[in-house]
Design a protein around this motif. Sequence first.
Motif, PDB file in Angstrom:
ATOM      1  N   TYR A   1      64.915  12.910  63.630  1.00  0.00           N
ATOM      2  CA  TYR A   1      65.782  12.709  64.788  1.00  0.00           C
ATOM      3  C   TYR A   1      67.253  12.649  64.398  1.00  0.00           C
ATOM      4  CZ  TYR A   1      61.766  12.431  67.717  1.00  0.00           C
ATOM      5  OH  TYR A   1      60.627  12.764  68.396  1.00  0.00           O
TER       6      TYR A   1
ATOM      7  N   PHE B   1      69.300   9.495  70.650  1.00  0.00           N
ATOM      8  CA  PHE B   1      69.927   9.493  71.971  1.00  0.00           C
ATOM      9  C   PHE B   1      70.352  10.891  72.395  1.00  0.00           C
ATOM     10  CE2 PHE B   1      70.465   5.061  70.601  1.00  0.00           C
ATOM     11  CZ  PHE B   1      69.750   4.461  71.624  1.00  0.00           C
ATOM     12  N   TYR B   2      70.650  11.752  71.423  1.00  0.00           N
ATOM     13  CA  TYR B   2      70.951  13.150  71.750  1.00  0.00           C
ATOM     14  C   TYR B   2      69.709  13.836  72.305  1.00  0.00           C
ATOM     15  CZ  TYR B   2      71.912  18.100  71.148  1.00  0.00           C
ATOM     16  OH  TYR B   2      72.047  19.444  71.361  1.00  0.00           O
TER      17      TYR B   2
ATOM     18  N   ILE C   1      67.048  12.358  73.671  1.00  0.00           N
ATOM     19  CA  ILE C   1      66.657  11.741  74.937  1.00  0.00           C
ATOM     20  C   ILE C   1      67.610  12.150  76.064  1.00  0.00           C
ATOM     21  CG2 ILE C   1      66.474   9.514  76.128  1.00  0.00           C
ATOM     22  CD1 ILE C   1      65.396   8.365  73.531  1.00  0.00           C
ATOM     23  N   GLY C   2      68.846  12.466  75.731  1.00  0.00           N
ATOM     24  CA  GLY C   2      69.828  12.811  76.749  1.00  0.00           C
ATOM     25  C   GLY C   2      69.853  14.269  77.152  1.00  0.00           C
TER      26      GLY C   2
END
Length: 175
Positions: free
Chosen positions: A9, A16-17, A19-20
């Motif tokens: 990841y 967060f990249y 998931i976004g």
Amino acid sequence: MLKVLFGIYKDAGGLFYVIGTPYVYLAAILTYLFFDRSYTSDWPTLALGMFPSLVGFSLATFAIVLALFGSENLAKLAAKGDGQKVSPLAKLTALIVHSALIQISALISAFGLKQNGVCALSWLDCGWQSVPRYICENLEVWKWFYIAGLFLTIYGLLLIVSTLLAVFQTSQMTR
């Protein structure tokens, strides 16, 4: 194992990249829209039928990339560009592995829901009115497992598009 997973990841741009991305949001919207319809259908059977092939497709994509790009182009892709934290090849690898992990998670959730029927926690039942059985039947915890499995299924399908676009983008870098 967790160190490798965090490394994947990190190479993809951070958790967060990932998931976004629009794929997550689209999967959440589709899960919301399809929940009432899928609630009465048998989507775990559909997922069990298609995800073994799709996981194979995701992994074969990486094998094809390695085979077709050749050593000269792979060397270009393995090099970090100016201002890049990771190479394009590492990022592509991380995205393909993420896709396969989500698809495997969807397969496992579909298998669990299919095997346990209405209650995803029924395997914890000891034959008497246990706490997990009470939670499952009275608080309807199984619906959350159902929603999560449906989300993973939709997201896993959308990641096929993401994988194809990432391979195309990476192939354009070898020109």
